[in-house]
Design a protein around this motif. Structure first.
Motif, mmCIF file in Angstrom:
data_model
loop_
_atom_site.group_PDB
_atom_site.id
_atom_site.type_symbol
_atom_site.label_atom_id
_atom_site.label_comp_id
_atom_site.label_asym_id
_atom_site.label_seq_id
_atom_site.Cartn_x
_atom_site.Cartn_y
_atom_site.Cartn_z
ATOM 1 N N ALA A 26 0.742 -1.239 0.048
ATOM 2 C CA ALA A 26 0.185 -0.096 -0.142
ATOM 3 C C ALA A 26 0.778 1.304 0.135
ATOM 4 O O ALA A 26 0.230 2.454 -0.233
ATOM 5 N N GLY A 27 2.117 1.139 0.176
ATOM 6 C CA GLY A 27 2.983 2.436 0.052
ATOM 7 C C GLY A 27 2.987 3.200 1.322
ATOM 8 O O GLY A 27 2.967 4.385 1.269
ATOM 9 N N VAL A 28 2.661 2.383 2.511
ATOM 10 C CA VAL A 28 2.730 3.164 3.686
ATOM 11 C C VAL A 28 3.552 2.598 4.797
ATOM 12 O O VAL A 28 4.276 1.663 4.466
ATOM 13 N N THR A 29 3.757 3.116 6.006
ATOM 14 C CA THR A 29 4.811 2.504 7.027
ATOM 15 C C THR A 29 4.008 1.349 7.598
ATOM 16 O O THR A 29 2.829 1.197 7.783
ATOM 17 N N VAL A 30 4.795 0.664 8.616
ATOM 18 C CA VAL A 30 4.096 -0.481 9.465
ATOM 19 C C VAL A 30 3.442 0.215 10.668
ATOM 20 O O VAL A 30 2.391 -0.369 10.898
ATOM 21 N N ASN A 31 3.546 1.480 10.897
ATOM 22 C CA ASN A 31 2.949 2.034 12.041
ATOM 23 C C ASN A 31 1.501 2.436 11.325
ATOM 24 O O ASN A 31 0.466 2.574 11.884
ATOM 25 N N ASP A 32 1.507 3.001 10.185
ATOM 26 C CA ASP A 32 0.341 3.256 9.413
ATOM 27 C C ASP A 32 -0.876 1.804 9.439
ATOM 28 O O ASP A 32 -2.015 2.118 9.490
ATOM 29 N N VAL A 33 -0.013 0.876 9.044
ATOM 30 C CA VAL A 33 -0.991 -0.400 9.060
ATOM 31 C C VAL A 33 -1.535 -0.709 10.319
ATOM 32 O O VAL A 33 -2.692 -0.895 10.402
ATOM 33 N N PHE A 34 -0.651 -0.380 11.553
ATOM 34 C CA PHE A 34 -1.309 -0.627 12.625
ATOM 35 C C PHE A 34 -2.381 0.585 12.930
ATOM 36 O O PHE A 34 -3.498 0.076 13.428
ATOM 37 N N LEU A 35 -2.225 1.692 12.694
ATOM 38 C CA LEU A 35 -3.236 2.386 12.639
ATOM 39 C C LEU A 35 -4.682 2.146 11.782
ATOM 40 O O LEU A 35 -5.646 2.062 12.224
ATOM 41 N N GLY A 36 -4.496 1.694 10.675
ATOM 42 C CA GLY A 36 -5.286 1.164 9.668
ATOM 43 C C GLY A 36 -6.081 -0.261 10.499
ATOM 44 O O GLY A 36 -7.255 0.011 10.335
ATOM 45 N N LEU A 37 -5.344 -0.886 10.959
ATOM 46 C CA LEU A 37 -6.085 -2.017 11.587
ATOM 47 C C LEU A 37 -6.930 -1.785 12.770
ATOM 48 O O LEU A 37 -8.069 -2.139 12.967
ATOM 49 N N SER A 38 -6.455 -0.825 13.571
ATOM 50 C CA SER A 38 -7.207 -0.135 14.950
ATOM 51 C C SER A 38 -8.197 0.596 14.279
ATOM 52 O O SER A 38 -9.445 0.372 14.903
ATOM 53 N N ALA A 39 -8.190 1.294 13.236
ATOM 54 C CA ALA A 39 -9.265 2.095 12.816
ATOM 55 C C ALA A 39 -10.220 1.161 12.118
ATOM 56 O O ALA A 39 -11.554 1.177 12.273
ATOM 57 N N ALA A 40 -10.158 -0.135 11.446
ATOM 58 C CA ALA A 40 -11.029 -0.778 10.933
ATOM 59 C C ALA A 40 -12.021 -1.618 12.293
ATOM 60 O O ALA A 40 -13.052 -1.676 12.279
ATOM 61 N N ALA A 41 -11.257 -1.894 13.237
ATOM 62 C CA ALA A 41 -11.688 -2.573 14.221
ATOM 63 C C ALA A 41 -12.550 -1.764 15.135
ATOM 64 O O ALA A 41 -13.657 -2.038 15.491
ATOM 65 N N LEU A 42 -12.231 -0.357 15.453
ATOM 66 C CA LEU A 42 -13.022 0.480 16.034
ATOM 67 C C LEU A 42 -14.327 0.954 15.204
ATOM 68 O O LEU A 42 -15.491 0.828 15.642
ATOM 69 N N ARG A 43 -14.191 1.087 13.820
ATOM 70 C CA ARG A 43 -15.307 1.357 13.059
ATOM 71 C C ARG A 43 -16.409 0.136 13.322
ATOM 72 O O ARG A 43 -17.504 0.495 13.305
ATOM 73 N N ARG A 44 -15.969 -1.046 13.170
ATOM 74 C CA ARG A 44 -17.044 -2.213 13.230
ATOM 75 C C ARG A 44 -17.585 -2.348 14.686
ATOM 76 O O ARG A 44 -18.527 -2.242 14.832
ATOM 77 N N TYR A 45 -16.698 -2.302 15.657
ATOM 78 C CA TYR A 45 -17.026 -2.521 17.351
ATOM 79 C C TYR A 45 -17.684 -1.247 17.677
ATOM 80 O O TYR A 45 -19.026 -1.649 18.031
ATOM 81 N N LEU A 46 -17.427 0.037 17.233
ATOM 82 C CA LEU A 46 -18.433 1.037 17.656
ATOM 83 C C LEU A 46 -19.516 1.023 16.752
ATOM 84 O O LEU A 46 -20.642 1.370 17.271
#
Lengths: 466, 466
Positions: free
Chosen positions: B263-283
């Protein structure tokens, strides 16, 4: 919203981080024969499904912030069962030592006053195919007798009975919390003041009883009768810290009865004798044994046989433990003389006046707790030793046999040790609850209590033979 | 007696029954091959013999009562090891679920401020021949990086190494607590006021940086740059209760790197992306997903490579999680744009002024904590997402291989969720610490984070193929 009666409210009033006022019952069960490996896990999962809550398990303080000022209970259905019902395990080998350590920890944890004030811990991993149940509750919701009733109501005499409901669905069996008294709505302080004022209206017989106490305090005519505040200074009466130790000991009841018969004393006297022997040795090893004898406060039920009220009907007598006497049998007989003198005084009292008597007799103790002076003035007595009657026949929970049960008690400033026993199906079980920082290696106390019975058995036998 | 530096003292100052300021590290080990049945028990007994205490394990508050007013540390040798080092066990089957439940409980228990502020729990009974170590410490004694250093100092790269000392004998490796600063002795309040006053003496470059923030707040020229207080109102920012939930998730680091490259991003960006996806679904499932995107505060190390000081060198950047975007890859790219904009602003700052910058930038957040206004005003950001670097090679403790480790973090009013990851030997491990009453079934968040990676893998693969 229900106002607490003043006695219940007092437990909230004196509750603090160092002196949490919760009590607990620890019961130990053996698995049914041929129980599969996942028996406990399955039972936990099933119990967790039962989300009907009986009083007092459904009561919550209306405001946790106001708990000590104007406490009231509200009923709630919004109960987080996974918070209150906890599945735990012991590390190997899962013996009495590991269980004692875990119970010490659990009993040291403060309760969350924003939730109903109970926790139920099912503990697996006890050696010899056993598990334990530790049910903790704030003393404002339940007393020793009520807790025992609650536990036995949950159990069955029938080993074949299954699908028994969990404690929180059974409750104390009352329809709700104790009904408020006519003077409810006043703070514990108001009530205490009123109680002390009412002493002026006492019956003439009661005045005579207090006259006896006063005369005895001056003239000392009955040397066996211990009055309040005759206790020596000891480490048992320092201010306590927040952490607890818990230890247990248990006997066949028949052994105690045999010693009692041989020495011509009661079962309770033998219990006091065992406690006295253990304390004498334990404190002696710490170089903390007072020269003068330790004294014990003994809660005594004074409920008439025809009284059906569920309220409080307990008074205290104070007995000497005669820890200054080296000979175990001589010590036991001296204890007997002391308890008899206290009981004779109590029996001379009119039944109608007994509550007022208790209030006046115990008010310095209650005042020490309420004012936070505990541990800073002369103790009323050195420790509480209590004997709670339990069921006399074997009980079962979903086919698991109740093997033993123990009370886990509370401490207050100036009362760093509590020894409480409970009888059950031919057993005599003792729970020692102590302050972690004042009583190092408290487990020794339990061990010494066991060795004290062996000593008494040998001595009474030898003296009869002689 | 040593005065705490103001940053350390702040953790004591904001500590409360509902917001205890302790942090912990959870590490999981597999037993050495052919370990006998009593291996863990023997090790516990041996470790318990080691009663040499290194700083900060030998530090105690001089007065627990004055902890929030004028805290000072005293060194002590009088440490009750059986209190601080605890042997526990999991009920069967001893899986991640049972471990998560126990850690939630342990992390909810308040610390005893009359004792050194640490606890070490060795937990046996994890399935597949594993055990866990949960080391808990007050944040005033240690920060995330210090805790990691402490843990790794206790371990060895050598699987054959035996007789390794316990954590309390190793310590952080400093000779003592952080040295007091010249202005020590003043209260955290004084210090905070002084810090804010010093902003007036800032460098011209720093003024320009704040000018940028101010201009951006008005003109909104850089749409990807998130400013403080642009967070939407959410349940994550309510006042918290005293009880915690803890959940974990872990991945092979390579999987995250692969997605990042694709995706042309950093490891930390992926971590944020995973957190964002989980939060979006959970909330979303709780009907609590704000329309506007959630924002995250990300601690960033700003220590120059040649700086050997052990003190604090952390600032925060704020990134959008773009939870308003449904497409996972598009969301990830938007997050990337947001973190880049924040970092570019940070890199434009002079290194010398960074502490003052952080202080001003973060002062509203600190003020919310200090004044107890957290959860009652608009949040600075919705949650903290943090990434702590860990060791990159396998480590061993007395022959037991460290399998995974997780940070267990703290919450404050208005910050009901913390997601922190730590890398270790090719792994990416995430710990979720949340408020029990605000986040029901928080375990789902961890599960959804796992599924989010699968989704990102499939999507990035599909789009490359297309």
């Amino acid at each position: 919203m229900k106002t607490l009666n003043p006695l219940d409210a007092t437990w909230l009033f004196v509750d603090s981080a160092r002196t949490p006022m919760h009590v607990a019952n620890l019961s130990i069960y053996s698995l049914p024969e041929d129980a599969p490996d996942n028996w406990v896990g399955e039972m936990v999962a099933e119990l967790r499904q039962t989300r009907a809550f009986a009083a007092p398990f459904n009561l919550r303080l209306t405001s946790a912030r106001l708990k000590s000022i104007f406490p009231t209970w509200s009923e709630t259905d919004d109960i987080d069962i996974d918070y209150h019902f906890r599945h735990s395990a012991l590390p190997k080998p899962g013996g009495e030592r590991e269980l004692g350590v875990l119970i010490s920890r659990l009993h040291s944890h403060p309760m969350d006053f924003t939730r109903p004030l109970w926790e139920c811990h099912l503990i697996e991993g006890l050696e010899n195919n056993r598990f334990a149940l530790y049910v903790k509750m704030h003393h404002s919701l339940v007393d020793g007798v009520g807790g025992m009733r609650m536990l036995t109501k949950m159990l069955s005499f029938d080993p074949a009975a299954r699908d028994l409901p969990p404690p929180w669905s059974v409750g104390t069996g009352r329809d709700g919390p104790r009904p408020p008294r006519p003077d409810a709505g006043r703070t514990p302080w108001d009530k205490l003041r009123a109680g002390l004022r009412r002493q002026g209206e006492s019956l003439p017989e009661l005045s005579r009883a207090f006259g006896d106490i006063a005369r005895e305090a001056v003239k000392h005519e009955t040397p066996d009768w211990v009055l309040p505040f005759q206790a020596p200074v000891s480490i048992l009466n320092k201010p306590v810290s927040a952490q607890r130790r818990f230890a247990t000991q248990h006997y066949e009841l028949d052994r105690i009865k045999k010693v009692a018969r041989a020495a011509g004393v009661t079962v309770n006297d033998v219990f006091l004798g065992l406690s006295a022997a253990a304390l004498r040795r334990y404190l002696g090893e710490l170089n903390q044994l007072p020269e003068q004898s330790l004294t014990a406060g003994l809660p005594v039920s004074v409920r008439p046989a025809d009284d059906e009220h569920s309220g409080n009907a307990i008074t205290f007598i104070i007995s000497s433990l005669h820890t200054e006497i080296a000979d175990p049998v001589e010590r036991l007989r001296a204890i007997r003389a002391s308890t008899q003198a206290a009981k004779e005084h109590l029996q001379g009292l009119p039944k109608a006046g007994i509550n007022n008597y208790t209030m006046l007799y115990m008010s310095p103790y209650v005042l020490q707790m309420l004012t936070g002076l505990g541990g800073r003035m002369r103790p009323m007595f050195n420790l509480t030793i209590s004997n709670v009657p339990g069921p006399d026949r074997p009980l079962y929970f979903n086919g698991a046999r109740l093997e033993q049960m123990y009370p886990v008690s509370l401490l207050s400033d100036g009362q760093a040790l509590n020894i409480t026993s409970v009888s059950y199906a031919g057993q005599f079980n003792i729970g020692f609850t102590g302050c972690r920082d004042i009583l190092p290696s408290m487990q020794h106390l339990a061990v010494y209590t066991g060795e004290a019975l062996e000593e008494l058995e040998a001595e009474t036998k030898a003296r009869r033979a002689a």
